[in-house]
Design a protein around this motif. Sequence first.
Motif, PDB file in Angstrom:
ATOM      1  N   VAL A 129      -8.287 -41.948  -6.039  1.00 37.41           N
ATOM      2  CA  VAL A 129      -8.457 -41.179  -4.887  1.00 37.41           C
ATOM      3  C   VAL A 129      -9.402 -41.638  -3.919  1.00 37.41           C
ATOM      4  CG1 VAL A 129      -8.755 -38.848  -3.963  1.00 37.41           C
ATOM      5  CG2 VAL A 129      -7.335 -39.157  -6.011  1.00 37.41           C
ATOM      6  N   PRO A 189      -3.915 -36.960  -1.994  1.00 31.66           N
ATOM      7  CA  PRO A 189      -3.559 -36.279  -3.048  1.00 31.66           C
ATOM      8  C   PRO A 189      -4.647 -35.333  -3.972  1.00 31.66           C
ATOM      9  CG  PRO A 189      -3.774 -38.511  -3.787  1.00 31.66           C
ATOM     10  CD  PRO A 189      -4.074 -38.471  -2.266  1.00 31.66           C
ATOM     11  N   SER A 207       9.297 -30.795   2.697  1.00 28.76           N
ATOM     12  CA  SER A 207       8.973 -32.154   1.741  1.00 28.76           C
ATOM     13  C   SER A 207       9.913 -33.120   2.004  1.00 28.76           C
ATOM     14  CB  SER A 207       9.392 -31.360   0.156  1.00 28.76           C
ATOM     15  OG  SER A 207       9.220 -32.599  -0.807  1.00 28.76           O
ATOM     16  N   SER A 250       5.605 -27.220  -8.309  1.00 28.02           N
ATOM     17  CA  SER A 250       5.472 -28.353  -7.576  1.00 28.02           C
ATOM     18  C   SER A 250       6.006 -29.360  -8.354  1.00 28.02           C
ATOM     19  CB  SER A 250       3.956 -28.487  -7.100  1.00 28.02           C
ATOM     20  OG  SER A 250       3.293 -29.043  -8.414  1.00 28.02           O
ATOM     21  N   LYS A 285       0.178 -40.181   4.611  1.00 23.86           N
ATOM     22  CA  LYS A 285       0.141 -39.497   3.405  1.00 23.86           C
ATOM     23  C   LYS A 285       0.051 -40.374   2.154  1.00 23.86           C
ATOM     24  CE  LYS A 285       2.117 -35.452   0.671  1.00 23.86           C
ATOM     25  NZ  LYS A 285       3.360 -34.499   1.002  1.00 23.86           N
ATOM     26  N   ARG A 291      -0.878 -37.535  -7.001  1.00 25.04           N
ATOM     27  CA  ARG A 291      -1.615 -36.410  -7.435  1.00 25.04           C
ATOM     28  C   ARG A 291      -1.910 -36.633  -9.095  1.00 25.04           C
ATOM     29  NH1 ARG A 291       1.209 -31.401  -7.012  1.00 25.04           N
ATOM     30  NH2 ARG A 291       3.111 -32.331  -6.124  1.00 25.04           N
ATOM     31  N   ARG A 296       4.913 -31.888  -9.549  1.00 30.60           N
ATOM     32  CA  ARG A 296       3.932 -32.944 -10.613  1.00 30.60           C
ATOM     33  C   ARG A 296       3.357 -32.104 -11.593  1.00 30.60           C
ATOM     34  NH1 ARG A 296       6.224 -36.414  -8.481  1.00 30.60           N
ATOM     35  NH2 ARG A 296       5.503 -38.103  -7.170  1.00 30.60           N
ATOM     36  N   GLY A 324      -4.915 -33.959  -7.503  1.00 25.68           N
ATOM     37  CA  GLY A 324      -4.312 -33.403  -8.760  1.00 25.68           C
ATOM     38  C   GLY A 324      -4.888 -32.273  -9.557  1.00 25.68           C
ATOM     39  N   GLU A 334       0.255 -41.183  -1.684  1.00 21.57           N
ATOM     40  CA  GLU A 334       0.952 -40.568  -2.791  1.00 21.57           C
ATOM     41  C   GLU A 334      -0.223 -40.562  -4.117  1.00 21.57           C
ATOM     42  OE1 GLU A 334       2.597 -40.949  -6.956  1.00 21.57           O
ATOM     43  OE2 GLU A 334       1.899 -42.510  -5.688  1.00 21.57           O
ATOM     44  N   TYR A 341      -3.343 -32.324  -0.307  1.00 24.53           N
ATOM     45  CA  TYR A 341      -2.045 -31.344  -0.913  1.00 24.53           C
ATOM     46  C   TYR A 341      -2.316 -31.297  -2.201  1.00 24.53           C
ATOM     47  CZ  TYR A 341      -0.014 -35.949  -1.886  1.00 24.53           C
ATOM     48  OH  TYR A 341       0.378 -37.290  -2.416  1.00 24.53           O
ATOM     49  N   PHE A 342      -1.783 -30.182  -3.081  1.00 24.38           N
ATOM     50  CA  PHE A 342      -2.064 -30.013  -4.388  1.00 24.38           C
ATOM     51  C   PHE A 342      -0.918 -28.979  -4.791  1.00 24.38           C
ATOM     52  CE2 PHE A 342      -4.254 -26.863  -1.985  1.00 24.38           C
ATOM     53  CZ  PHE A 342      -4.064 -25.587  -2.498  1.00 24.38           C
TER      54      PHE A 342
END
Length: 407
Positions: A260, A9, A116, A35, A249, A253, A37, A11, A251, A28-29
């Motif tokens: 991270v 992620p 998604s 999106s 993946k 963000r 988030r 963010g 999770e 991913y962003f």
Amino acid sequence: MRKLELLAPAGDLEKLKIAVDYGADAVYFGGEMFSLRAGAGNFSESEIIEGVKYAHDKGVKCHMAFNIFAHNEDIEPLTQYLKKIKKIPIDAFIVSDPGIISIIKDVIPEAELHLSTQANMTNYATANFWYRQGVRRLVLARELTFEEIKDIKSNIPDDMELEAFVHGAMCISYSGRCLLSNFMINRDANRGQCAHPCRWKYKLVEEQRPGEHYPVEEDSRGTYIMNSKDLCMLEYIPQLADAGISSVKIEGRMKSVFYVATVVSAYRRAIDTYYDNPDGFVYNPEWMEELKKASHREFTTGFYFNKPTDKDQNYQTSDYTRDYSFIGMVRSYDPETKIAVVEQRNKMILGDEIEIFGPGKPYFSQVLDVLQNEDGESIESAPHPQQIVRIKMRQPVAENFILRKRK
């Protein structure tokens, strides 16, 4: 054997760079809109350009989330936004709404489309439907077992990939399709504004007895009736690869830089160790010890092996375990003086026992016995957010190494 992609992620721009440096194969962003988030820092157009270049220069792919369920008023702004960013070499767009898929295909015909997890993809018939719409990767619903994933993989075209969440928060609703936040405080989870009311503590009030509150309990230990433990599949890299998954993946963000770096590092080590010797892979408990130094809830394997039971819920608290503080990040290092310039993130005090770790490097410990301000003057503590300090290091470090201490 194709190696599992580690997808991390991002963010904001700083987290993207940390994910790249600490071993992600892809990030991913989200942009400033569209999106799921809205509370993350997210990316302006200039930050997308900078972030994509930073990642691509290091061989890392960039996936951009457009996974809201759009309302009528979203369509025109979304179309115009896509036109603004269409020349940025984004590797894939994460989508859940068929209308948005259609718009992306019109504006950016060459775009790679990833479905998604919000689209609740749980069977191969649906997978093949999305393949015919141009989708080439499926982010699987979290509600699938390994056996179901294998069955999907054996019944889809060879050039369709599977991506699966392996770490982070679990949503109480089916693949995140939830209206509770919208109902409770008018924040739409399906448009990126979830307030996580599933993790609140609830009590029951009878209509004729206002003010008399009765706890809502699943057992005698507490009242967090929808509070799932966090997903963690660090121990099961061989099973993930064997199921036909292409990308794993993480999770988060909205999580910290420290989170991270710590989580990506742990999964990077596990994945690399597996591919160094697939037949002789041995899980190392030290990876989990490192992983737990980031904030976390208790862990579960979710649906991968069986449907979750009461053992996968936490009835005692919705709080995170935070045994370590993220206290600073190295900005530069002089190997002659062994002095690192550090940007403070939480208070540090002369005499603290600290740990330092960096990309691909095991941590080392030392006492904070030399602490100076930016001008080289000795100080007793660094209490100010983002204060620049100078610290003498016992071992060499580099930019973006992270300092932490046990609380």
